[in-house]
Design a protein around this motif. Structure first.
Motif, PDB file in Angstrom:
ATOM      1  N   LEU A 117      34.135  31.025  33.590  1.00  0.00           N
ATOM      2  CA  LEU A 117      35.020  32.192  33.573  1.00  0.00           C
ATOM      3  C   LEU A 117      36.453  31.780  33.260  1.00  0.00           C
ATOM      4  O   LEU A 117      37.165  32.448  32.505  1.00  0.00           O
ATOM      5  CB  LEU A 117      34.966  32.921  34.915  1.00  0.00           C
ATOM      6  CG  LEU A 117      33.675  33.675  35.247  1.00  0.00           C
ATOM      7  CD1 LEU A 117      33.708  34.179  36.686  1.00  0.00           C
ATOM      8  CD2 LEU A 117      33.467  34.842  34.290  1.00  0.00           C
ATOM      9  N   GLN A 120      36.816  30.865  29.558  1.00  0.00           N
ATOM     10  CA  GLN A 120      36.794  32.047  28.704  1.00  0.00           C
ATOM     11  C   GLN A 120      37.974  32.981  28.978  1.00  0.00           C
ATOM     12  O   GLN A 120      38.036  34.077  28.405  1.00  0.00           O
ATOM     13  CB  GLN A 120      35.481  32.808  28.897  1.00  0.00           C
ATOM     14  CG  GLN A 120      34.255  32.035  28.460  1.00  0.00           C
ATOM     15  CD  GLN A 120      32.966  32.818  28.711  1.00  0.00           C
ATOM     16  OE1 GLN A 120      32.985  33.968  29.150  1.00  0.00           O
ATOM     17  NE2 GLN A 120      31.832  32.195  28.421  1.00  0.00           N
ATOM     18  N   GLU A 121      38.868  32.576  29.869  1.00  0.00           N
ATOM     19  CA  GLU A 121      40.048  33.363  30.241  1.00  0.00           C
ATOM     20  C   GLU A 121      39.661  34.736  30.790  1.00  0.00           C
ATOM     21  O   GLU A 121      40.329  35.741  30.555  1.00  0.00           O
ATOM     22  CB  GLU A 121      41.001  33.516  29.049  1.00  0.00           C
ATOM     23  CG  GLU A 121      41.561  32.184  28.570  1.00  0.00           C
ATOM     24  CD  GLU A 121      42.577  32.356  27.453  1.00  0.00           C
ATOM     25  OE1 GLU A 121      42.711  33.491  26.930  1.00  0.00           O
ATOM     26  OE2 GLU A 121      43.240  31.366  27.119  1.00  0.00           O
ATOM     27  N   ARG A 122      38.580  34.772  31.528  1.00  0.00           N
ATOM     28  CA  ARG A 122      38.145  35.993  32.197  1.00  0.00           C
ATOM     29  C   ARG A 122      38.469  35.955  33.690  1.00  0.00           C
ATOM     30  O   ARG A 122      38.125  36.886  34.421  1.00  0.00           O
ATOM     31  CB  ARG A 122      36.629  36.163  32.017  1.00  0.00           C
ATOM     32  CG  ARG A 122      36.204  36.412  30.578  1.00  0.00           C
ATOM     33  CD  ARG A 122      34.706  36.220  30.403  1.00  0.00           C
ATOM     34  NE  ARG A 122      33.937  36.999  31.358  1.00  0.00           N
ATOM     35  CZ  ARG A 122      32.632  36.806  31.584  1.00  0.00           C
ATOM     36  NH1 ARG A 122      31.981  35.845  30.925  1.00  0.00           N
ATOM     37  NH2 ARG A 122      31.995  37.546  32.461  1.00  0.00           N
ATOM     38  N   LEU A 123      39.143  34.904  34.119  1.00  0.00           N
ATOM     39  CA  LEU A 123      39.467  34.714  35.531  1.00  0.00           C
ATOM     40  C   LEU A 123      40.970  34.655  35.711  1.00  0.00           C
ATOM     41  O   LEU A 123      41.661  33.956  34.964  1.00  0.00           O
ATOM     42  CB  LEU A 123      38.818  33.416  36.040  1.00  0.00           C
ATOM     43  CG  LEU A 123      38.970  33.094  37.517  1.00  0.00           C
ATOM     44  CD1 LEU A 123      38.217  34.095  38.375  1.00  0.00           C
ATOM     45  CD2 LEU A 123      38.461  31.685  37.804  1.00  0.00           C
ATOM     46  N   TYR A 148      42.975  46.405  33.242  1.00  0.00           N
ATOM     47  CA  TYR A 148      41.524  46.235  33.368  1.00  0.00           C
ATOM     48  C   TYR A 148      40.830  47.587  33.449  1.00  0.00           C
ATOM     49  O   TYR A 148      41.367  48.555  34.001  1.00  0.00           O
ATOM     50  CB  TYR A 148      41.182  45.427  34.626  1.00  0.00           C
ATOM     51  CG  TYR A 148      41.699  44.013  34.610  1.00  0.00           C
ATOM     52  CD1 TYR A 148      41.186  43.072  33.727  1.00  0.00           C
ATOM     53  CD2 TYR A 148      42.714  43.611  35.479  1.00  0.00           C
ATOM     54  CE1 TYR A 148      41.655  41.771  33.709  1.00  0.00           C
ATOM     55  CE2 TYR A 148      43.190  42.315  35.469  1.00  0.00           C
ATOM     56  CZ  TYR A 148      42.658  41.404  34.580  1.00  0.00           C
ATOM     57  OH  TYR A 148      43.128  40.116  34.571  1.00  0.00           O
ATOM     58  N   VAL A 151      36.208  45.321  36.518  1.00  0.00           N
ATOM     59  CA  VAL A 151      36.670  44.076  37.130  1.00  0.00           C
ATOM     60  C   VAL A 151      36.031  43.866  38.498  1.00  0.00           C
ATOM     61  O   VAL A 151      35.731  44.823  39.222  1.00  0.00           O
ATOM     62  CB  VAL A 151      38.215  44.076  37.249  1.00  0.00           C
ATOM     63  CG1 VAL A 151      38.685  45.181  38.190  1.00  0.00           C
ATOM     64  CG2 VAL A 151      38.749  42.728  37.689  1.00  0.00           C
ATOM     65  N   PRO A 189      33.111  41.771  33.256  1.00  0.00           N
ATOM     66  CA  PRO A 189      33.802  41.025  32.198  1.00  0.00           C
ATOM     67  C   PRO A 189      35.036  40.293  32.686  1.00  0.00           C
ATOM     68  O   PRO A 189      35.488  39.340  32.047  1.00  0.00           O
ATOM     69  CB  PRO A 189      34.166  42.116  31.178  1.00  0.00           C
ATOM     70  CG  PRO A 189      34.197  43.385  31.960  1.00  0.00           C
ATOM     71  CD  PRO A 189      33.170  43.228  33.035  1.00  0.00           C
ATOM     72  N   ASN A 190      35.610  40.723  33.816  1.00  0.00           N
ATOM     73  CA  ASN A 190      36.812  40.087  34.355  1.00  0.00           C
ATOM     74  C   ASN A 190      36.681  39.916  35.866  1.00  0.00           C
ATOM     75  O   ASN A 190      36.059  40.746  36.541  1.00  0.00           O
ATOM     76  CB  ASN A 190      38.056  40.931  34.052  1.00  0.00           C
ATOM     77  CG  ASN A 190      38.305  41.095  32.563  1.00  0.00           C
ATOM     78  OD1 ASN A 190      38.705  40.157  31.895  1.00  0.00           O
ATOM     79  ND2 ASN A 190      38.032  42.295  32.046  1.00  0.00           N
TER      80      ASN A 190
END
Length: 206
Positions: A117, A120-123, A148, A151, A189-190
């Motif tokens: 995560l 992938q810059e989702r965190l 967002y 989330v 996704p986030n």
């Protein structure tokens, strides 16, 4: 390893130094798959059931005589070969679906998901997450301001107002650290972590 800290408007405000063992681990797809499958399998109740040829409601009379009809011989209509007959190997209600995954594997799987995560810059990290009143509109507006639409938010301490205000939002889930599972982590996704949650994860998984 550093994670970005965002403000109430979604802007990056700082960088947070975190554990490489938790957020910089190499992604192990086979391990993550095994952990997720085990988690879902262990959640199954095992209440399904089917009937065998003894349990179906059928006559025990022989459908036709053994010889002379030109058809295949048959003993009774409850045979698994017949439509409406019993199952040859029926599912039983006490079937055990559990998978064995030890603590070390489970923790490593969660760490691998967190690391992916982050790559992938989702965190992202926030200072805290709470609302003054148990109003869904407040949580919705807070998340919208951060940019967002869907989330997962993990907090170190979930207060009652935040829980009541977020439970009706379809694409938002707010959990405490102890409630986080691998399926929830990959479902959204986030993912947002409070600083307190990061510290607890580092203590438990790092």
């Amino acid at each position: 390893m550093e994670l970005k800290v965002i403000g109430e408007r979604g802007q990056e405000t700082a960088k947070l130094q975190v554990s490489d063992m938790l957020f910089g681990r190499e992604y192990n797809e086979a391990l993550v798959h095994q952990v997720i499958v085990a988690y879902q399998a262990n959640g199954r109740s095992g209440t399904r059931a089917q009937k065998d040829r003894r349990q179906v409601s059928h006559s025990t009379r022989k459908p036709w005589r053994q010889k002379g009809t030109g058809r295949a011989r048959s003993g009774m209509s409850s045979s698994p070969l017949w439509r409406g007959g019993g199952r040859a190997f029926p599912s039983s209600p006490d079937e055990n679906f559990t998978h064995k995954v030890n603590k070390k594997m489970y923790r490593a799987g969660l760490a691998a998901i967190f690391s992916e995560l982050a790559r992938q810059e989702r965190l992202a990290v926030i200072d805290s997450f709470s609302v003054d009143l148990p109003k869904t509109k407040q949580v919705f507006q807070k998340i919208k301001d951060m940019g967002y639409s869907s989330v997962l938010i993990v907090t170190d301490a979930l207060d009652e107002n935040t829980y009541l205000a977020s439970r009706n939002l379809l694409n938002v889930l707010v959990l405490e650290v102890s409630e986080v599972d691998p399926v929830s982590l990959i479902r959204f996704p986030n993912v947002l972590l409070t600083k307190g949650a990061v510290s607890k994860f580092e203590e438990i998984l790092g």
